[in-house]
Design a protein around this motif. Structure first.
Motif, PDB file in Angstrom:
ATOM      1  N   ASP A 141      54.582  62.256 -34.953  1.00 34.51           N
ATOM      2  CA  ASP A 141      53.705  63.386 -35.241  1.00 34.51           C
ATOM      3  C   ASP A 141      52.517  62.948 -36.085  1.00 34.51           C
ATOM      4  N   ASN A 144      49.976  60.862 -34.020  1.00 32.98           N
ATOM      5  CA  ASN A 144      50.134  61.493 -32.713  1.00 32.98           C
ATOM      6  C   ASN A 144      49.227  60.878 -31.652  1.00 32.98           C
ATOM      7  N   GLN A 432      57.160  72.247 -27.393  1.00 32.05           N
ATOM      8  CA  GLN A 432      57.261  71.039 -28.219  1.00 32.05           C
ATOM      9  C   GLN A 432      57.867  69.885 -27.438  1.00 32.05           C
ATOM     10  N   TRP A 437      51.295  67.066 -27.491  1.00 33.96           N
ATOM     11  CA  TRP A 437      50.351  67.775 -28.363  1.00 33.96           C
ATOM     12  C   TRP A 437      48.989  67.107 -28.230  1.00 33.96           C
ATOM     13  N   TYR A 443      52.360  67.989 -33.950  1.00 30.72           N
ATOM     14  CA  TYR A 443      52.922  69.340 -33.887  1.00 30.72           C
ATOM     15  C   TYR A 443      52.979  69.977 -35.274  1.00 30.72           C
TER      16      TYR A 443
END
Length: 576
Positions: A141, A144, A432, A437, A443
């Motif tokens: 994340d 990302n 998700q 993303w 996210y």
């Protein structure tokens, strides 16, 4: 009863003991149902210490499972060959100034992405290294990348396995360098297009160690005509260069400062961004679209001819004439910066403790980051064993994001899964899926992003489908959770008995009065499995159970399955 009656307010459950099961729920994806009882008798600190020493945890079973489920090749070149995207390949050829035979018009990247996403689900479910897996998710994340941008999908395997995983609990600087050196990040944030002004075009800047004769789509006569190292700085012939201009691209430099290290309030300026972009010129990717069919296609490289060797000043530090070492020096400087320590500490506390990070805990974690020069194992130990962290876990102040919910549910029911339908059908609906993303910030963490009425309804549907054993590629045997007699012959038990028994097995504790009453009422609309004519004496029930266990396609009693599914959708399970 309508599902909306189960959409209880996620207000936080009563305090729970700081057990090993709770530790694994907060710093992993929760215990397997078969592990819960033992973990309830284990201390928080014992589980954390064991999980931090993840290398000592035997994870061979998870590795073997991944090997059996798919055979996706590791290298970008092999993935491009197996999952080609013709339009991207053709565009890449045009950029390289090369003609080639067209490939079949078959667009297969979606198959690759779904396989990679399913792999992430399976690994999180199967691994015994739960804290480590949670940290991998955190860093994926934080750093990302979006799989559907250009050729990023072909770099995902190398990115996760080669850049993120080796350093997820190592030194932050090593992780930062590995990410900066990856083809996935270069392609996602366009640093493969970040070159000095008037730099040579791609086919004039081929790394010395690339063997063009091994490239599938490059004719021998064309190889002989290519300009090699001695003349790379010569301008291309008129009419041969692509029309689009090349030069400085600031995308990676900006996100490196804003999202990867210092944070938006970290004290840098737009001038720092511009100068930093010059530092990272030449950090590129050879044949990123795989257009040449080389074994090195998609490999991250540093090409000196594309680098701006002039003097730059970043955060007051002057750099010049050192090539790739300029970038390494800046990455070291950023990794050691106090603003980076605080930014990373804040994100870690937000992820593992509270959406509103307590300032005192952020201070402790940031101080540990500075003192250990970004030793992430030491940082996580400080975070995980702090009384504020344990108190927040006992108060259940964090709500599971969709990936956490899906994986923890699968583990709680000791499910076997190939991850594919779970990913496509449910993580897709819950928004998700791994690597999906689009923007560089990863996210969202805050509960408000994930807990609107529509999302809660989808969470509940997932729990019911999982408990009912109706998800393709996923198998659940509720006998592992509640015993065979209840799973296949307990549907006529009183609703309160079902709820209390299943809650104890699934959660290690009871549920709130509101949750309990709502689920009991919902079970009133579910018809139990047919019972023997004699009213269901124990001998007949056991006979039915034996028959059910002999049936490989057996389904659990509808009321028992519904009770399990509704408890998976309860606030008590939805909280970490």
């Amino acid at each position: 009863m309508a599902p909306c009656l189960l959409l209880l307010a996620l207000l936080g459950a009563e305090s729970a003991p700081a057990s090993g099961a709770l530790a694994l729920t907060r710093f992993g994806y929760g215990p397997r149902g078969s592990q819960r009882a033992a973990l309830e008798r284990t201390s928080w600190s014992e589980v954390i210490e064991k999980q931090l020493a993840f290398e000592r945890i035997d994870d061979a079973a998870a590795t073997a499972l991944l090997t059996r489920l798919d055979d996706v090749p590791a290298s970008p070149a092999e993935q491009i060959a197996r999952f080609p995207k013709p339009s991207m390949l053709q565009k890449g050829m045009e950029r390289m100034g090369i003609d080639r035979m067209p490939v079949a018009d078959v667009d297969k990247p979606g198959e690759l992405i779904q396989a990679l996403q399913a792999r992430r689900v399976v690994r999180a479910v199967a691994s015994e290294r739960q804290l480590y897996e949670a940290m991998v998710e955190f860093w994926l994340d934080h750093f990302n990348v979006f799989a559907r941008k250009r050729g990023v999908m072909y770099a995902i395997t190398a990115y996760e396995d080669g850049a993120v995983r080796p350093h997820a609990l190592g030194k932050f600087e090593d992780l930062l360098v590995a990410v900066a050196s990856s083809s996935a990040m270069a392609e996602y944030l366009d640093n493969d297009d970040n070159v000095r002004p008037n730099a040579p075009w791609p086919m004039q800047a081929i790394p010395d160690d690339v063997d063009l004769r091994a490239c599938k789509y490059l004719p021998e006569e064309r190889i002989e005509k290519l300009t090699r190292r001695a003349s790379k700085n010569k301008p291309a012939k008129p009419g041969k260069e692509p029309k689009r201009e090349r030069g400085i691209n600031e995308n990676y430099a900006r996100e490196l400062l804003e999202l990867h290290t210092l944070g938006v309030d970290g004290g840098y300026t737009q001038k720092d961004v511009s100068e930093l972009a010059r530092v990272f010129t030449g950090w590129t990717v050879f044949d990123p679209e795989g257009s040449l069919g080389c074994k090195d296609s998609g490999r991250a490289v540093f090409v000196p001819e594309l680098h701006d060797g002039g003097e730059k000043t970043v955060l007051g530090t002057v750099l010049a004439g050192a090539g790739r070492d300029e970038g390494l020096k800046v990455l070291h400087m950023l990794a050691e910066h106090p603003a980076t320590a605080r930014f990373i500490a804040t994100k870690l506390v937000r992820r593992f403790v509270n959406d509103a990070p307590p300032a005192a805990l952020v201070d402790k974690v940031a101080a540990r980051f500075v003192a250990t020069h970004g030793d992430l194992r030491a940082v996580m130990k400080t975070l995980a064993l702090d009384p504020l962290t344990i108190a927040a876990a006992r108060a259940h102040v964090k709500v599971k994001r969709p990936f956490d919910l899906v994986v923890s549910s699968l583990r709680a029911l000791d499910a076997d899964t190939d991850g594919r339908a779970v990913n496509k059908r449910f993580l897709g609906t819950l928004n998700q899926q791994p690597y999906a993303w689009q923007t560089p910030n990863g996210y969202p963490e805050e509960a408000g992003r994930w807990t609107n009425v529509g999302a809660l309804t989808q969470r509940l549907k997932f729990g019911i489908a999982l408990a009912g054993n109706t998800i393709q590629g996923t198998a659940v045997d509720l006998a592992k959770l509640v015993g065979a007699e209840m799973a296949y012959g307990g549907g006529n038990a009183p609703a309160n008995e079902l709820v209390d028994t299943i809650a104890a097995r699934l959660l290690g504790a009871g549920v709130s009065k509101g949750t309990r009453e709502t689920i009991i009422a919902a079970l009133g609309d579910v018809t139990p499995a047919a019972t023997p004519p004699d009213g269901g004496d124990q001998q007949s029930i056991r006979a039915n159970v034996k028959d059910a266990l002999a049936d490989k396609n057996r389904t659990p009693d509808p009321r028992v399955a519904r009770a399990v599914g509704l408890l998976l959708g309860s606030p008590e399970f939805q909280h970490r």
